[in-house]
Design an enzyme around this catalytic site. Structure first.
Site, mmCIF file in Angstrom:
data_model
loop_
_atom_site.group_PDB
_atom_site.id
_atom_site.type_symbol
_atom_site.label_atom_id
_atom_site.label_comp_id
_atom_site.label_asym_id
_atom_site.label_seq_id
_atom_site.Cartn_x
_atom_site.Cartn_y
_atom_site.Cartn_z
ATOM 1 N N HIS A 171 1.761 -45.551 0.616
ATOM 2 C CA HIS A 171 2.050 -44.729 1.795
ATOM 3 C C HIS A 171 1.134 -43.510 1.808
ATOM 4 O O HIS A 171 0.542 -43.159 0.796
ATOM 5 C CB HIS A 171 3.508 -44.274 1.789
ATOM 6 C CG HIS A 171 3.837 -43.386 0.622
ATOM 7 N ND1 HIS A 171 4.232 -43.871 -0.601
ATOM 8 C CD2 HIS A 171 3.804 -42.030 0.482
ATOM 9 C CE1 HIS A 171 4.420 -42.870 -1.444
ATOM 10 N NE2 HIS A 171 4.165 -41.738 -0.813
ATOM 11 N N HIS A 221 -4.146 -39.122 1.493
ATOM 12 C CA HIS A 221 -4.493 -40.025 0.405
ATOM 13 C C HIS A 221 -3.336 -40.988 0.158
ATOM 14 O O HIS A 221 -2.196 -40.707 0.518
ATOM 15 C CB HIS A 221 -4.807 -39.249 -0.882
ATOM 16 C CG HIS A 221 -3.604 -38.626 -1.492
ATOM 17 N ND1 HIS A 221 -3.046 -37.449 -1.020
ATOM 18 C CD2 HIS A 221 -2.820 -39.021 -2.529
ATOM 19 C CE1 HIS A 221 -1.996 -37.144 -1.743
ATOM 20 N NE2 HIS A 221 -1.829 -38.083 -2.656
#
Length: 197
Positions: A42, A126
């Site tokens: 995620h 990220h």
């Protein structure tokens, strides 16, 4: 309940990333890393930590409003990096301005609801792939360098997710947190309220 707000990559993007991660897991020292499970991948917009149950209804309402104010973001996986020798990650490219604006709205919504984001987890797009195991000294540079060529297909991040994180309790080495989506909201105003043309 321990919560964070995130965007989840679609299955086709997870497939692409799995193909890129496979060779990394065969590099020297790969066994000294704790690799995140594919179902855990995620992009965190805000880490909220422990949120009291009475706060959750207002948090959900405010996150829903924040989601409605932002259109979907066109993103793609691009490159990678590391946080020192602690964590390895895949990066993102595309509408990073829109993504940062969405993260800002999410963080403001959480703050107003009484669930302020963890100040130590500033927004940086990220997707965490691996973490160094405790007691193992390993350089993540070769792993990050191997991700330089990662340039995935474009995808539309169109749903905001409130996710709970249950920390491992068994003490089994390598056990990972369990993530469960608690609520989700589509990005953008409902179709009935969008201007014509």
């Amino acid at each position: 309940m321990r919560l964070f707000v995130a965007l989840l990559p679609p299955p086709s993007v997870a497939d692409e990333l799995a193909d890129a991660v496979g060779p990394l897991r065969r590099l020297p020292d790969a066994s000294a890393l704790r690799w995140t499970a594919r179902e855990s991948w995620h992009f965190t917009l805000a880490f909220l930590g422990e949120v009291a149950d009475p706060v959750r209804p207002e948090l959900a309402e405010r996150l829903g409003r924040a989601a409605a104010r932002h259109e979907p973001c066109a993103l793609r996986l691009s490159g990678g990096g590391r946080f020192g020798d602690r964590a390895l990650w895949a990066g993102a490219d595309g509408d990073l301005t829109g993504l940062a604006a969405l993260a800002g709205s999410v963080r403001d919504a959480a703050r107003r609801a009484g669930a302020p984001p963890d100040a130590e987890h500033a927004f940086r797009p990220h997707l965490t792939l691996a973490r160094a195991q405790r007691g193992h000294a390993v350089s993540l540079r070769p792993f990050a360098d191997a991700l330089t060529a990662l340039h995935g297909a474009a995808w539309s991040a169109d749903t905001l997710h409130l996710v709970s994180s249950a920390l491992p309790r068994s003490g089994v080495p390598g056990e990972q947190p369990r993530y469960t989506t608690q609520e989700s909201w589509p990005l953008g105003r409902p179709a009935a309220h969008r201007p014509e043309g």
